[in-house]
Design a protein around this motif. Sequence first.
Motif, short mmCIF file in Angstrom:
data_model
loop_
_atom_site.label_atom_id
_atom_site.label_comp_id
_atom_site.label_asym_id
_atom_site.label_seq_id
_atom_site.Cartn_x
_atom_site.Cartn_y
_atom_site.Cartn_z
N LEU A 74 -7.54 8.45 -8.28
CA LEU A 74 -7.01 7.93 -7.39
C LEU A 74 -5.82 8.95 -6.57
CD1 LEU A 74 -4.97 4.71 -8.34
CD2 LEU A 74 -3.88 6.57 -7.13
N ASN A 75 -6.08 8.63 -5.36
CA ASN A 75 -5.21 9.25 -4.18
C ASN A 75 -4.30 8.54 -3.50
OD1 ASN A 75 -6.59 12.24 -4.43
ND2 ASN A 75 -8.27 10.93 -3.91
N LEU A 98 2.02 -2.22 -5.36
CA LEU A 98 0.78 -1.92 -5.78
C LEU A 98 0.21 -3.56 -6.35
CD1 LEU A 98 1.59 0.81 -8.23
CD2 LEU A 98 -0.23 0.74 -6.29
N ILE A 99 -1.12 -4.07 -5.49
CA ILE A 99 -1.44 -5.33 -5.90
C ILE A 99 -2.95 -5.06 -6.42
CG2 ILE A 99 -0.05 -6.46 -4.31
CD1 ILE A 99 -2.66 -6.90 -2.41
N GLY A 100 -3.36 -6.23 -6.98
CA GLY A 100 -4.71 -6.24 -7.56
C GLY A 100 -4.90 -7.18 -8.69
N GLY A 107 -9.66 -0.16 -11.45
CA GLY A 107 -9.25 1.20 -11.64
C GLY A 107 -9.24 2.09 -10.47
N LYS A 108 -9.85 1.58 -9.24
CA LYS A 108 -9.81 2.60 -8.05
C LYS A 108 -8.79 1.76 -7.07
CE LYS A 108 -14.52 3.47 -8.97
NZ LYS A 108 -15.11 2.37 -9.73
N LEU A 109 -8.21 2.89 -6.19
CA LEU A 109 -7.32 2.57 -5.13
C LEU A 109 -8.56 2.00 -4.10
CD1 LEU A 109 -4.76 2.17 -3.95
CD2 LEU A 109 -5.09 4.64 -2.95
N ILE A 110 -8.46 0.84 -3.47
CA ILE A 110 -9.57 0.36 -2.46
C ILE A 110 -8.74 0.69 -1.02
CG2 ILE A 110 -10.63 -1.59 -1.52
CD1 ILE A 110 -11.54 -0.67 -4.33
N GLU A 111 -7.52 0.18 -0.92
CA GLU A 111 -6.80 0.34 0.28
C GLU A 111 -5.49 0.62 0.25
OE1 GLU A 111 -8.43 -2.73 2.81
OE2 GLU A 111 -7.25 -2.11 4.67
N HIS A 112 -4.96 1.41 1.23
CA HIS A 112 -3.62 1.62 1.13
C HIS A 112 -3.13 1.80 2.59
CE1 HIS A 112 -0.18 4.88 0.77
NE2 HIS A 112 0.33 3.30 0.51
N ASN A 113 -2.27 1.00 3.03
CA ASN A 113 -1.50 0.84 4.42
C ASN A 113 -0.23 0.36 4.39
OD1 ASN A 113 -1.86 1.23 6.98
ND2 ASN A 113 -3.69 0.37 7.36
N GLU A 114 0.19 0.36 5.75
CA GLU A 114 1.52 -0.52 5.83
C GLU A 114 1.30 -1.77 5.37
OE1 GLU A 114 3.28 0.19 9.71
OE2 GLU A 114 2.74 2.20 9.47
N PHE A 118 -2.15 -6.84 5.37
CA PHE A 118 -2.16 -8.18 5.02
C PHE A 118 -2.87 -8.79 6.37
CE2 PHE A 118 0.44 -7.72 1.56
CZ PHE A 118 -0.21 -8.55 0.51
N THR A 119 -2.78 -8.19 7.48
CA THR A 119 -3.19 -8.94 8.75
C THR A 119 -4.66 -8.37 9.10
OG1 THR A 119 -2.06 -7.25 9.96
CG2 THR A 119 -1.04 -9.38 9.86
N THR A 120 -4.77 -7.21 8.95
CA THR A 120 -6.08 -6.44 9.34
C THR A 120 -6.61 -5.56 8.16
OG1 THR A 120 -4.88 -4.70 10.53
CG2 THR A 120 -5.71 -6.60 11.84
N PRO A 121 -7.05 -6.04 7.11
CA PRO A 121 -7.49 -5.35 5.95
C PRO A 121 -8.95 -4.56 6.29
CG PRO A 121 -7.86 -7.50 5.41
CD PRO A 121 -7.02 -7.69 6.71
N GLN A 122 -9.07 -3.22 6.06
CA GLN A 122 -10.16 -2.49 6.31
C GLN A 122 -11.14 -2.97 5.37
OE1 GLN A 122 -10.04 -0.52 9.35
NE2 GLN A 122 -8.12 -1.85 9.55
N ASP A 123 -10.93 -2.94 4.24
CA ASP A 123 -12.10 -3.15 3.28
C ASP A 123 -12.57 -4.65 2.97
OD1 ASP A 123 -13.34 -1.16 1.07
OD2 ASP A 123 -13.46 -3.52 0.42
N PRO A 124 -13.58 -5.07 3.00
CA PRO A 124 -13.82 -6.45 2.68
C PRO A 124 -13.50 -7.13 1.32
CG PRO A 124 -16.01 -5.14 2.59
CD PRO A 124 -14.97 -4.46 3.46
N ARG A 125 -13.46 -6.11 0.34
CA ARG A 125 -12.83 -6.52 -0.90
C ARG A 125 -11.30 -7.05 -0.87
NH1 ARG A 125 -15.05 -1.21 -4.17
NH2 ARG A 125 -14.64 -0.75 -1.88
#
Lengths: 279, 284
Positions: free
Chosen positions: A55-56, A67-69, A250-257, A262-269
């Motif tokens: 995780l980075n 942190l959500i998930g 256990g993996k960080l999928i996406e991190h953003n403002e 919530f409006t334009t997620p980059q990852d389909p997951r």
Amino acid sequence: MASASQGNSATAAETARQTRMSERTPATTPTEVSVRFEISNLDFYYGAKQAVFGLNLKIPKNKITSLIGPSGCGKSTFLRTLNRMNETIRNTRVRGQILLDGQDILEMDVVALRRRVGMVFQRPNPFPKSIYDNVAYGLRINGYRGRLPDLVEHSLKRAALWDEVKNSLHKSAFALSGGQQQRLCIARALAVDPEVLLLDEPCSALDPVTTAKIEELMFHLKDSCTLAIVTHNMQQAARASDFTAFMLDGKLIEHNETSKLFTTPQDPRTEAYITGRFG
Amino acid sequence: MSHVRLIWRKSLNAVMLTLTGVAAFGVVSILFLILGYFIYNGGHSLNWDFFTQLPKPVGELGGGMANAIVGSLKLLLLAALIGLPTGLLAGVYLAEFGGKALGFLIRYTTDLLNGVPSIVIGIFAYALAVEPVKHFSTLAGGLALGIMVVPITLRSTEEFLRAVSGSLREGAMALGASKWRTIATVVLPAASGGIITGMLLSLARVAGETAPLLFTALGNRFWSPGWSQPTAALPLMIYEYAISAYDDWHRQAWAAGLVLLALVLLANLGCRFVLNRRGTIRSV
């Protein structure tokens, strides 16, 4: 030859670290937020089972990072590595680097670390003592030599609880309602004046009105504190945080403002999760 | 068919309810029978003299058991000094630090110790504290009782410490408390009601022990001259007086039994009181 190059790289790393540290001193450009926690290549194991994978993440200063998930994605585990609470569990292992203001927390004295990085838990866990003694606890064990009553009052005010308890400071903390108990736990954590406050699903046992109070409180705390909150509640993450990190398995999928995530997620997951298709 | 099964089920239910109820009633009535019988037989021998006078020589009526009451209290004090700290600390170790293998060993040994017949404990204390100095003493009696206090205190301490929620420990550690600090300032106070109860019950339990005192504290018809000398104790008095040939002594044995019983009941009530007070917490 080999040893010389190793020596060089070590010096280079040291220089890089010093550069990073100097970058992090107050003089930062307005567009760039300064970083409080910098986590790189973090792996975490419960025995043989790995719970966090490479995780980075950078946790910015004086912001709220949520942190959500889905359940079991490792978000609480990750949060608990930040003040090394996982060390209380047997057979756990951590690998990677966690820098707090440029300092490796794994090399720090754990007591000093936990004084700088406070924590609030899922269920309110006041000690079986009076309200006053609960707030004073952290100060007493840290050998604080100032005026306890003043600091207790100050901490309760910061946790927006003072007005409700000022006449019953010496009553049992168990006499408080759930929401008051949770704010008491926040006051208790704030009393030692931490730089970071970790909140592990602090509202999951509370009703919506009380939750709103805690969220408002978090908003005010931002001025003096960096906050990281684990939440199951996506609305809460969207409402109350500046940055959001989405974790899965256990993996960080996406991190953003938060607004962007919530409006334009980059990852389909991420999109699937925030639109409620799973989790 | 189903009707028959319904009747069968209901009657089975009724039979089991009756059996459990009768057993429960039996347990309660045994205690009250004992108490009632002792009050009936010993109540009229209980008077001021019983608590303040020494035993009278054989043939003289009256007298009391003041020396035995004080002796029992002295023995209990010694037992508490020896057994309670040991049991408490070992219980803390077992609940908070004991590893799997060592924990198992301690737990198993403790349960065995708890099951050792009290007379064997008496022999052990005799070998340890009477044989070397060649005379019976209050200290030896206190040692025997103290050894018996350890396992009960240890296990109840462990049990109540384990019942303290892990979130309290985490709360304290998250504030920077060391493990020992956490135990001393949060976990032990949270479990204190239960632990104190366990301690009082263990003392109440050994207060009535006779066998370990037979060849340690020995007994004494006079005031014990000191800790290193034999002393009277209520259970020893009961034993001596109950098997004697004199009616007056029999009456006094009943009275002594009643006093002992009252002591144990009071300890139990004290426990209830302590436990009920757990909800309220005194300030600073």
